[in-house]
Write a protein that holds these residues in place. Structure first.
Motif, PDB file in Angstrom:
ATOM      1  N   GLY A   1       6.122   4.685  -0.889  1.00 46.75           N
ATOM      2  CA  GLY A   1       5.468   5.608  -0.518  1.00 46.75           C
ATOM      3  C   GLY A   1       6.176   6.877  -0.668  1.00 46.75           C
ATOM      4  N   ASN A   2       7.498   7.025  -1.077  1.00 49.01           N
ATOM      5  CA  ASN A   2       8.212   8.440  -1.417  1.00 49.01           C
ATOM      6  C   ASN A   2       8.052   9.158   0.052  1.00 49.01           C
ATOM      7  N   ALA A   3       7.827  10.599  -0.202  1.00 48.82           N
ATOM      8  CA  ALA A   3       7.870  11.241   0.695  1.00 48.82           C
ATOM      9  C   ALA A   3       6.894  10.892   1.932  1.00 48.82           C
ATOM     10  N   ARG A   4       5.518  10.630   1.760  1.00 48.69           N
ATOM     11  CA  ARG A   4       4.765  10.062   2.616  1.00 48.69           C
ATOM     12  C   ARG A   4       5.213   9.148   3.673  1.00 48.69           C
ATOM     13  N   ALA A   5       5.801   7.943   3.097  1.00 45.31           N
ATOM     14  CA  ALA A   5       6.749   7.076   3.828  1.00 45.31           C
ATOM     15  C   ALA A   5       7.684   7.719   4.676  1.00 45.31           C
ATOM     16  N   VAL A   6       8.414   8.618   4.008  1.00 47.59           N
ATOM     17  CA  VAL A   6       9.675   9.138   4.774  1.00 47.59           C
ATOM     18  C   VAL A   6       9.158  10.044   5.906  1.00 47.59           C
ATOM     19  N   ASP A   7       8.013  10.643   5.807  1.00 43.94           N
ATOM     20  CA  ASP A   7       7.614  11.313   6.868  1.00 43.94           C
ATOM     21  C   ASP A   7       7.139  10.725   7.944  1.00 43.94           C
ATOM     22  N   ARG A   8       6.424   9.752   7.823  1.00 46.27           N
ATOM     23  CA  ARG A   8       5.950   8.661   8.877  1.00 46.27           C
ATOM     24  C   ARG A   8       7.342   8.166   9.672  1.00 46.27           C
ATOM     25  N   MET A   9       8.584   7.658   8.787  1.00 44.71           N
ATOM     26  CA  MET A   9       9.426   7.286   9.344  1.00 44.71           C
ATOM     27  C   MET A   9      10.314   8.321  10.216  1.00 44.71           C
TER      28      MET A   9
ATOM     29  N   LYS B   1       7.221  -5.107   0.422  1.00 49.29           N
ATOM     30  CA  LYS B   1       7.328  -5.679  -1.008  1.00 49.29           C
ATOM     31  C   LYS B   1       5.790  -5.786  -1.406  1.00 49.29           C
ATOM     32  N   MET B   2       4.795  -5.844  -0.562  1.00 49.57           N
ATOM     33  CA  MET B   2       3.369  -5.897  -1.108  1.00 49.57           C
ATOM     34  C   MET B   2       3.125  -4.400  -1.308  1.00 49.57           C
ATOM     35  N   ALA B   3       3.632  -3.319  -0.722  1.00 49.28           N
ATOM     36  CA  ALA B   3       3.585  -2.004  -1.046  1.00 49.28           C
ATOM     37  C   ALA B   3       4.431  -1.613  -2.613  1.00 49.28           C
ATOM     38  N   GLU B   4       5.643  -2.177  -2.622  1.00 50.83           N
ATOM     39  CA  GLU B   4       6.653  -1.993  -3.601  1.00 50.83           C
ATOM     40  C   GLU B   4       5.709  -2.333  -4.949  1.00 50.83           C
ATOM     41  N   TYR B   5       5.305  -3.653  -4.902  1.00 49.11           N
ATOM     42  CA  TYR B   5       4.614  -4.102  -5.969  1.00 49.11           C
ATOM     43  C   TYR B   5       3.272  -4.168  -6.465  1.00 49.11           C
ATOM     44  N   GLY B   6       2.421  -3.380  -5.217  1.00 42.25           N
ATOM     45  CA  GLY B   6       0.990  -3.317  -5.294  1.00 42.25           C
ATOM     46  C   GLY B   6       0.554  -2.071  -5.777  1.00 42.25           C
ATOM     47  N   SER B   7      -0.757  -2.154  -5.719  1.00 41.72           N
ATOM     48  CA  SER B   7      -1.860  -1.009  -6.367  1.00 41.72           C
ATOM     49  C   SER B   7      -1.355   0.305  -5.542  1.00 41.72           C
ATOM     50  N   GLU B   8      -1.941   1.390  -5.788  1.00 41.46           N
ATOM     51  CA  GLU B   8      -1.659   2.613  -5.034  1.00 41.46           C
ATOM     52  C   GLU B   8      -2.704   2.635  -3.847  1.00 41.46           C
ATOM     53  N   ALA B   9      -3.604   1.883  -3.681  1.00 43.70           N
ATOM     54  CA  ALA B   9      -4.520   1.757  -2.647  1.00 43.70           C
ATOM     55  C   ALA B   9      -3.791   0.807  -1.462  1.00 43.70           C
ATOM     56  N   ILE B  10      -3.021  -0.217  -1.835  1.00 44.10           N
ATOM     57  CA  ILE B  10      -2.072  -1.091  -0.938  1.00 44.10           C
ATOM     58  C   ILE B  10      -1.008  -0.219  -0.471  1.00 44.10           C
ATOM     59  N   VAL B  11      -0.378   0.742  -1.242  1.00 47.00           N
ATOM     60  CA  VAL B  11       0.792   1.673  -0.808  1.00 47.00           C
ATOM     61  C   VAL B  11       0.148   2.351   0.250  1.00 47.00           C
ATOM     62  N   ASP B  12      -0.826   3.132   0.185  1.00 51.45           N
ATOM     63  CA  ASP B  12      -1.720   3.890   1.114  1.00 51.45           C
ATOM     64  C   ASP B  12      -1.762   3.128   2.593  1.00 51.45           C
ATOM     65  N   LYS B  13      -2.353   1.918   2.164  1.00 51.41           N
ATOM     66  CA  LYS B  13      -2.723   1.006   3.575  1.00 51.41           C
ATOM     67  C   LYS B  13      -1.634   0.800   4.334  1.00 51.41           C
ATOM     68  N   VAL B  14      -0.572   0.179   3.612  1.00 50.24           N
ATOM     69  CA  VAL B  14       0.657  -0.217   4.220  1.00 50.24           C
ATOM     70  C   VAL B  14       1.393   0.929   4.904  1.00 50.24           C
TER      71      VAL B  14
END
Length: 1059
Positions: A699-707, A651-664
């Motif tokens: 994270g879109n494709a970035r998150a999917v690639d890690r998953m 949820k922090m990633a979904e509602y946070g900044s781009e920097a938080i998304v990358d970090k999460v």
């Protein structure tokens, strides 16, 4: 073995006997196999006798049932007749061959007596089977007819309150045609106004064909309680009227329908009561305009019984005033005393009359004193009670709420009896009653709240015993509908004077650990003057240097939140707790231990909404929350902690900044998340899936690639393959998000045989989105589609059908952008909508094909085609088609709606269903006569629940969908546990775990109320509670943890004192 099993087993044996008789009839002609068949028949008769004897022995202590007795008696008589006739048949067959030859000769002249005997046995067996079937048919017919008759509204009378002359007088007034529509029952507090009104309404005159219903207003619904705020008063009054409308069966979500506006609620009230004849009890009214709003309603045969102690209401001119005076009390007080003291008239001591005089014959006071002196025959004890009540009444503080001298004197007498009753109790019961003063009694209070407060005082295991003592003493009243309690208004008034004592026990003199465990409960359910103190204690606990106090407070906040009675209460409590916890979260994370961080994550998961994550985003960043949560997720082996941490990070990633998304996306341990995805996942826990979906959104494709690298996709496939139905659903939805956001490599992998070994239904669901981008044939020529549409415009039904069949290959490849554009630019969808709109005027084949083509377009054409389909209001026409008498068309309409709901534009379809009020229409169809219509409507409602949101579910509940599903089950037309299927759909919908749990509790209460007194009550409630038992188990575990923590603290303190 229960009754139904016994009768079913007997029916099977009798059916076998009929088969044996047929064999005997055939064997009698050859005289060779007959003896064996008779022996088999005799064994079956013995089995019947054993069955009857076993049932009678097992159920010897059961309550008598006339229906059961008749069935068992008829079966016993049948067995007796069979044994007599079988014995006679054996004797006939045991004669020698000469006699058998003589029998053949004799039979040729006058008829075969053996065959006549066999036929007689057959007739007896057939008669018994037919009689049982007749009983079932008659019962089913009566129940089906009863289902169509509106429910008679009922009010239960108060136990122990006798029928008085005043009761008979009021009934006569109600029977008069020219009497006032409003009857005011006036008198002092606790004098029995409500009891008298309920006694009258429990058996209303026959003119009130729709029965009687009660709505209690209380001091909460008064201008004084709202501090003079007109807006707040009107809001509370509107809420009471909306509750009343739901109670009388208005099938609408009245609160949303009226937007909480009083005038809108009154308009709806006028509409609901039009043509009705109901005796309406308006109990404990404090404002004159409440009575006037009901009295001015027209076009109905309703009458109003009003109880009040506000003298201003006495001035209503258009009302018959009935005052309860001292003589009325003298008439009934002795009977009340006898009932509550459990003594007979002869056993009452001679001082009983003196006691009644000292109590002023006041019903509540007499009831309290009677229960205190229960089964006590000693004259000395009664005289001592008289002296004590006088002493306590003299010392009791007068109520500050009343200025009327007579009212205050009466109240002091009641208070004196309460003081006497408390003194007669054990110290533990007395303390429990005192701490109840901290609780707000405007609405029933959940039992779990009282139990949590009790833990501060003593042994958790003794709570049921102590609360039972208060109920028996009339100091506490258990609500009928669910596990909650309320109190008499005079007891509530008495407790108002004990608030300081309660606060002192619970919050001031208590230990830090105790105050940490009760302050959240008092913040959620306490009186307004108690809540600020509870809030201050919570803030102190959250700032404590002792991690145990912080963790206890955070865990108790979640527990108090889960005890909410409705979703609206849950939202209000969440907002309050978020206001306290939000500013503290960053500090707790930055300096707290892993135990505190875990408790914070669980609290955030249950309390925080989107706005909270946005508001406290920067403070969470400054506290390095991502690293702290990620480290905790790596170090802990507790699945519950891992789940709560993962959802908070997502949820922090979904509602946070781009920097938080990358970090999460970088820091979250995906392997831990993958470990949580197992086929044995609990059905009600979908937070893991929500975490995956939120991470994919952020994270879109970035998150999917890690998953993908952590094999989360494989884990999802495993859940789909062998998980529960609910887990499969969530896995399919998650994999859909996985696929849609994946890059080309991952997407290609998903399409290469990934689904080969899955169940067919799961495979079908996945192929709907995963395989639609496979190679499609070249686009057809535009002219060919134009020609087909032109043919569809013709008048020849055969050519229209042929043209529609020719269109099928085109719409199946509507995912091709060129074909999709061609379809959208044509009039194809408009024509299909016209065919559906024509209804019965159109050919059934054309209507069926139209639905099929729309189904195909919604599946393959995506959201663009769905938007154009909805533009022509196709949803309403499909719902109408579900009501026709052609099963094929009904199935076609349902399948089309089903595919549209679960397709790409499902949210658009759901929104139109909500806007066009088709939910209420579908719920109403559950009452129709057509079995097929009920079936498709039920399945459609299951689908809507599955993809629905909170508003959608609440509108269903307001339309009484639960009650109607229970009625289907009661009539035997429920298509297999309809309420449980509804609950399963609820587990699949887009709600938080907290909201889902509260709704389940609400549905469970509705089921218990709707099924009460029916023969299937135990069976249906067991099925519902069996499905929802996980939440109850969590509740009991929660209370055990509270008590264990309290016990451990007490042991430590005891050891310190000893040292």
């Amino acid at each position: 073995m229960d009754v139904l099993q016994t009768v079913s087993a007997a029916t099977q044996i009798v059916s076998c006997m009929i088969g044996a008789v047929g064999a005997l009839e055939q064997a009698s002609r050859g005289l060779e196999e007959a003896p064996k068949t008779v022996t088999s028949l005799e064994e079956l008769a013995c089995n019947l006798r054993v069955l009857i004897n076993g049932f009678e022995q097992k159920h010897v202590n059961k309550v008598a049932s006339s229906q059961l007795d008749r069935q068992i008696q008829s079966l016993s008589e049948l067995v007796q007749q069979m044994q007599t006739k079988i014995g006679k048949a054996k004797r006939m067959l045991s004669k020698n061959k000469v006699k058998k030859f003589s029998r053949v000769v004799w039979a040729s002249m006058v008829g075969d007596p053996f065959l006549k005997l066999v036929q007689s046995i057959r007739n007896d067996l057939n008669w018994w089977l037919e009689s049982q079937q007749l009983y079932r048919d008659v019962e089913k017919t009566i129940e089906t007819g009863a289902m169509r008759v509106p429910t008679l509204l009922r009010i239960n009378s108060e136990p122990g309150y006798p029928i008085s002359n005043k009761c008979r007088y009021i009934r006569k007034l109600l029977e008069l045609e020219d009497s006032h529509r409003v009857i005011l029952i006036v008198g002092l507090s606790g004098i029995g106004k409500s009891c008298l009104a309920r006694q009258v309404a429990s058996q209303p005159p026959s003119k009130f064909m729709n029965g009687a219903v009660e709505v209690r207003f209380g001091q909460w619904c008064s201008r004084a309680a709202c501090n003079g705020s007109k807006i707040e008063y009107q809001k509370r009054l509107a809420k009471k009227i909306c509750t009343f409308l739901v109670n009388i069966g208005v099938g609408k979500k009245v609160w949303e329908e009226t937007n909480g506006e009083l005038e809108n609620a009154c308009f709806l009230l006028q509409e609901a009561l039009a043509g009705k004849s109901i005796l309406i009890l308006l109990d404990d009214v404090w404002e004159q305009d409440i009575v006037e709003r009901f009295a001015k309603l027209y076009d109905n045969g309703c009458r109003y019984l009003v109880t009040t102690r506000n003298e201003a209401i006495y001035e209503i001119t258009e009302a018959e005033k009935v005052e309860i005076c001292k003589d009325d009390l003298r008439e009934i007080s002795r009977e009340i005393l006898i009932y509550h003291s459990l003594l007979t008239e002869e056993e009452l001591p001679s001082s009983a009359e003196i006691l009644l005089e000292r109590c002023g014959h006041h019903p509540l006071t007499v009831a309290v004193m009677g229960k205190t002196l229960r089964k006590e025959r000693s004259e000395d004890k009664w005289e001592k009670a008289i002296r004590n009540i006088s002493t306590y009444a003299t010392c009791a503080p007068g109520p500050v709420s009343y200025v009327n001298e007579k009212e205050a004197e009466n109240t002091v007498t009641v208070f004196g009896s309460l003081e006497f009753s408390l003194e007669a109790m054990l110290a533990s019961s007395r303390k429990l009653f005192i701490i109840l003063a901290a609780v707000a009694w405007d609405e029933p209070v959940p039992e779990v709240c009282l139990e949590a407060l009790w833990v501060v005082l003593g042994n958790c295991n003794l709570f049921p015993l102590e609360v039972c003592k208060l109920v028996e003493s009339s100091l506490l009243i258990k609500a009928d509908s669910y596990l909650a309690y309320h109190v008499h208004d005079m007891v509530s008034l008495y407790l108002d004077g004990k608030v300081d004592d309660a606060v002192k026990i619970l919050l001031i003199d208590s230990t830090m650990d105790d105050s940490a465990s009760v302050s959240p409960w008092l913040f959620a359910f306490g009186k307004e003057r108690v809540k600020p103190i509870a809030e201050q204690k919570m803030r102190c606990s959250l700032c404590s240097t002792d991690a145990k106090h912080v963790v206890t407070t955070l865990e108790t906040i979640v527990q108090a939140l889960m005890a909410s009675k409705s979703v609206s209460d849950l939202e209000a409590s969440s907002a309050g707790f978020s206001y306290i916890l939000g500013p503290k979260v960053a500090d707790l994370i930055s300096v707290g231990s892993l135990e505190i961080v875990a408790a914070v994550a669980k609290s955030m998961m249950n309390i925080f909404c989107k706005n909270d994550y946005i508001e406290y985003h920067q403070s969470l960043v400054d506290a390095d929350a991502v690293d702290k949560f990620a480290n905790l997720m790596e170090e802990t082996d507790e699945p519950i902690i891992q789940t709560s941490v993962s959802i908070v990070l997502a949820k922090m990633a979904e509602y946070g900044s781009e920097a938080i998304v990358d970090k999460v996306i970088t820091r979250i341990p995906m392997n831990r998340l993958a470990d949580l995805l197992v086929p044995q996942m609990e059905e009600s826990d979908d937070n893991v899936f929500n975490a995956v979906i939120s991470l994919i959104k952020a994270g879109n494709a970035r998150a999917v690639d890690r998953m993908f690298a952590s094999r989360i996709d494989k884990k999802l496939i495993d859940v789909i393959g062998s998980g529960s139905e609910i887990a499969q659903h969530h896995a399919i939805v998650t994999l859909k998000s996985f696929y849609e956001s994946a890059g080309p490599v991952v997407r290609h992998y998903l399409m290469q045989g990934t689904f080969e070994h899955l169940p067919w239904d799961a495979k079908l669901n996945l192929e709907r989105f995963a395989l639609k981008e496979l190679h499609v044939p070249s686009s057809p020529k535009p002219q060919s589609l134009t020609n087909m549409i032109h043919k569809m415009r013709g008048s020849d039904s055969r050519q229209v059908v042929e043209a529609m069949q020719d269109v099928v290959p085109i719409v199946e490849v509507a995912n091709d952008k060129r074909i999709q554009d061609m379809i959208l630019q044509s009039t194809l969808i408009e024509i299909l909508a016209e065919f559906l709109h024509q209804g019965s005027l159109a050919d059934n084949r054309i209507r069926s094909l139209s639905a099929f083509l729309i189904l195909k377009l919604s599946c393959s054409g995506g959201e663009a085609c769905v938007r154009q389909i909805l533009y022509y209001n196709v949803i309403q026409d499909l719902v109408k088609m579900m009501q026709c008498n052609v099963a094929e068309l009904q199935d076609a309409a349902y399948q089309t709606l089903h595919q549209m709901l679960f397709g790409d534009g499902g949210i658009l379809v759901l929104n139109q269903i909500l806007e066009s009020k088709q939910i209420e229409r579908l719920v109403a169809l559950l009452d129709c006569n057509s079995k097929k219509t009920k079936e498709v409507s039920t399945h459609c409602l299951y689908d809507i629940v599955e993809i629905g949101n909170k508003l959608c579910i609440e509108r269903m509940l307001a339309a009484q969908v639960v009650e109607k599903l229970v009625n289907l089950e009661k009539s035997g037309r429920g298509f297999g546990d309809p309420v449980v299927k509804f609950l399963k759909g609820l587990d699949k919908c887009r709600l938080s775990v907290a909201e889902r749990r509260v709704l389940k509790q609400q549905i469970s209460r509705k089921v218990k109320s709707a099924i009460k007194g029916h023969k299937l009550e135990t069976q249906i409630i067991a099925a519902v509670e069996g499905y929802t038992s996980e939440d109850n188990n969590e509740r009991f575990k929660m209370l055990d943890e509270i008590y264990l923590r309290h016990h451990q603290l007490a042991s430590v303190e005891h050891q310190i004192c000893a040292d």
